[in-house]
Design a protein around this motif. Structure first.
Motif, mmCIF file in Angstrom:
data_model
loop_
_atom_site.group_PDB
_atom_site.id
_atom_site.type_symbol
_atom_site.label_atom_id
_atom_site.label_comp_id
_atom_site.label_asym_id
_atom_site.label_seq_id
_atom_site.Cartn_x
_atom_site.Cartn_y
_atom_site.Cartn_z
ATOM 1 N N ASP A 1 -30.505 19.353 -90.325
ATOM 2 C CA ASP A 1 -29.711 19.214 -89.103
ATOM 3 C C ASP A 1 -28.224 19.242 -89.470
ATOM 4 O O ASP A 1 -27.874 19.203 -90.657
ATOM 5 N N ASN B 1 -37.493 8.083 -88.026
ATOM 6 C CA ASN B 1 -37.611 8.245 -86.585
ATOM 7 C C ASN B 1 -39.095 8.386 -86.272
ATOM 8 O O ASN B 1 -39.856 8.908 -87.088
ATOM 9 N N ARG C 1 -40.599 10.191 -84.040
ATOM 10 C CA ARG C 1 -40.711 11.346 -83.143
ATOM 11 C C ARG C 1 -40.225 12.579 -83.887
ATOM 12 O O ARG C 1 -39.750 12.474 -85.015
ATOM 13 N N PHE C 2 -40.325 13.717 -83.234
ATOM 14 C CA PHE C 2 -39.775 14.947 -83.797
ATOM 15 C C PHE C 2 -38.252 14.905 -83.666
ATOM 16 O O PHE C 2 -37.720 14.162 -82.839
ATOM 17 N N GLY C 3 -37.551 15.713 -84.460
ATOM 18 C CA GLY C 3 -36.086 15.734 -84.383
ATOM 19 C C GLY C 3 -35.603 16.705 -83.327
ATOM 20 O O GLY C 3 -36.284 17.666 -82.985
ATOM 21 N N ASP C 4 -34.417 16.456 -82.821
ATOM 22 C CA ASP C 4 -33.770 17.379 -81.898
ATOM 23 C C ASP C 4 -32.363 17.604 -82.440
ATOM 24 O O ASP C 4 -31.600 16.638 -82.528
ATOM 25 N N PRO C 5 -32.000 18.768 -82.917
ATOM 26 C CA PRO C 5 -32.587 20.085 -82.656
ATOM 27 C C PRO C 5 -33.559 20.638 -83.699
ATOM 28 O O PRO C 5 -33.900 21.821 -83.608
ATOM 29 N N GLU C 6 -34.050 19.850 -84.655
ATOM 30 C CA GLU C 6 -34.936 20.423 -85.672
ATOM 31 C C GLU C 6 -36.175 21.068 -85.040
ATOM 32 O O GLU C 6 -36.707 22.056 -85.549
ATOM 33 N N TYR D 1 -40.642 11.125 -88.853
ATOM 34 C CA TYR D 1 -39.467 11.897 -89.276
ATOM 35 C C TYR D 1 -38.678 11.037 -90.248
ATOM 36 O O TYR D 1 -38.135 10.002 -89.855
ATOM 37 N N GLY E 1 -25.863 13.991 -81.549
ATOM 38 C CA GLY E 1 -27.316 14.024 -81.689
ATOM 39 C C GLY E 1 -27.772 15.132 -82.628
ATOM 40 O O GLY E 1 -28.920 15.142 -83.078
ATOM 41 N N LYS F 1 -25.206 16.950 -88.200
ATOM 42 C CA LYS F 1 -25.019 15.830 -87.275
ATOM 43 C C LYS F 1 -23.627 15.725 -86.663
ATOM 44 O O LYS F 1 -23.468 15.208 -85.574
HETATM 45 N N1 GLY Z 1 -31.546 15.515 -85.154
HETATM 46 C C1 GLY Z 1 -31.567 14.140 -85.403
HETATM 47 C C2 GLY Z 1 -32.550 13.385 -84.653
HETATM 48 O O1 GLY Z 1 -33.362 13.928 -83.921
HETATM 49 O O2 GLY Z 1 -32.548 12.166 -84.773
#
Ligand code: GLY
Ligand code: AMP
Length: 425
Positions: free
Chosen positions: A214, A288, A290-295, A271, A228, A216
């Motif tokens: 990512d 984390n 959950r999945f990452g955003d934007p990964e 994550y 994010g 950041k």
């Molecule tokens: N891209 C970082 C996150 O989803 O926490």
């Protein structure tokens, strides 16, 4: 198969789109979704907030949903998985207690520490005086973190004692993060390169997703305020085969085993935010749940197996019986944000772009559909994602796609992928 995806960001658009690509999947609902999910074939939005668990349960029952996939952390921390499972509904994500790995940094650090999983040294404090003494004893720079969820803003890297005391006082005494900052974690400043290591877990078995990285901070060369995430690509060259094995052996497998042994078996996407040093040594920066955003956006562009089916295997505890197939190409996503983000920004701009091709796709995040027009409605708005025959090619294609988006008022980094390209040189 009918799928329900919970959330409204770019991650959820990518998850829902990936599931919708397979004939076995008849329909995907997204609650509440965005303009991107509203415009897809076989996908529709439902007007239920992602934290309204009671209504989501009613909907899943009425529609006989086969699998619910949770995007964001907030419903997980509210216990959505426990409540769905109590009602006999299939849902992929961690229980409320297991989600504490993300929900409380102190919980996460204590867990890592007692299980000898590599992470920065740390202390947990509720009093300003003892927190300040700790900083004085350890030296600078040092990292101050609000214990709870603070929308990505609760991490301060203090370079002077004054900055450290300011951050501690803000969190513990001035309640600038509310209850999330009633406890602070103070930890070692780690040096190296960050990577995102995301796996699916069924309580015991682990199915790694493709690696990713990512970006950041808001501005080029990793400068400016934290966001994010401004763009991501997959795979991440910094995660060599050797680093990958090291992470599985010393971080991921021990984490899953310890969660099970401690009576909180972990099911869901896990994550690990990693810091990788020059010698390939790896430490956990954060977990984390959950999945990452934007990964998610580049990773879903590369995933050739049916994600909804993988989630069902996970719920049966049979992730050891499946594999995930990946497109060999590199995928890179450039986040287009509203100018001003992560501070204040304008909403309601009209956006248009050309149709997707098999190798390029614009995922939506903060958008809404009004009178058939796509309007910006959030900070991170789009993620222009392309597949290429390597990182450079994916980067060129993704920026080509960005240049075709018509939107006055966008802001994006122009160097997404730069670290990966540097690593390759
Ligand atoms: N891209 C970082 C996150 O989803 O926490
Ligand atoms: P987090 O919210 O924990 O992901 O932290 C946000 C960002 O702060 C991370 O992506 C890192 O860039 C940085 N960060 C967090 N913890 C540390 C640390 N111990 N050392 C260096 N940088 C850190």
């Amino acid at each position: 198969m009918k799928v329900l995806v919970i959330g409204s960001g770019g991650r959820e658009h990518a998850l829902a789109w990936q599931c919708s690509q397979f004939d076995e999947v008849k329909h995907v609902f997204v609650a509440p979704g965005n303009a991107g999910t509203a415009l897809e074939n076989k996908i529709s939005n439902i007007d239920i907030n992602s934290e309204n668990i009671a209504e989501l349960i009613s909907f899943a029952k009425e529609e006989s949903i086969d699998i619910t996939i949770v995007g964001p952390e907030a419903p997980l921390l509210l216990g959505i998985v426990d409540e769905f499972l109590d009602q006999g509904l299939a849902i992929f994500g961690p229980s409320k207690i297991a989600a504490q790995l993300e929900g409380s940094k102190a919980f996460c650090k204590d867990f890592l520490d007692r299980n000898d999983i590599p992470t920065a040294y740390y202390g947990v404090f509720t009093e300003t005086k003892s927190a300040t003494e700790y900083v004085k004893g350890k030296g600078l720079p040092i990292v101050i973190k609000a214990d709870g969820l603070a929308a990505g803003k609760g991490v301060i890297i203090a370079n002077t004692l004054g900055e450290a005391i300011h951050a501690i006082t803000d969190m513990l005494e001035d309640n600038c993060f509310g209850a999330a900052g009633s406890k602070v974690v103070i930890e070692e400043f780690l040096v190296g390169e960050e990577a995102s290591f995301i796996v699916m877990v069924d309580g015991s078995n682990i199915l790694p997703m493709a690696t990713s990285q990512d970006h950041k901070t808001r501005d080029n060369c990793d400068k400016g305020p934290n966001t994010g995430g401004m763009g991501a690509y997959s795979p991440a060259p910094v995660v060599s085969d050797l680093v990958f094995e090291n992470v599985m052996e010393n971080i991921i497998r021990p984490t899953v085993a310890a969660m099970r042994n401690e009576g909180m078996p972990y099911t869901g996407f896990l994550y690990a935010g990693l810091m990788i040093d020059d010698n390939g040594g790896v430490k956990v920066l954060e977990y984390n749940c959950r999945f990452g955003d934007p990964e998610t956006q580049p990773i879903m562009m590369r995933l050739k197996s049916n994600l909804a089916k993988l989630c069902l295997f996970a719920l049966n505890g049979s992730l050891d019986k499946v594999s995930a197939n990946w497109d060999d190409r590199t995928a890179l996503g450039v986040v287009m944000a509203a100018n001003g983000y992560p501070g204040s920004y304008q909403k309601g701009d009209v956006i248009s772009y050309p149709k997707a091709s098999s190798a390029s796709k614009v995922f939506h995040a903060g958008t809404k559909l009004e009178s058939n027009k796509i309007l910006s409605s959030g900070g991170r708005v789009l993620c222009a994602t392309s597949l290429g025959s390597g990182l450079k090619d994916a980067q060129e294609k993704a920026y080509g796609l960005v240049s075709e988006v018509k939107w006055n008022g966008s802001y994006f980094r122009t160097d997404i992928g730069f670290k990966g390209l540097r690593n390759k040189e």
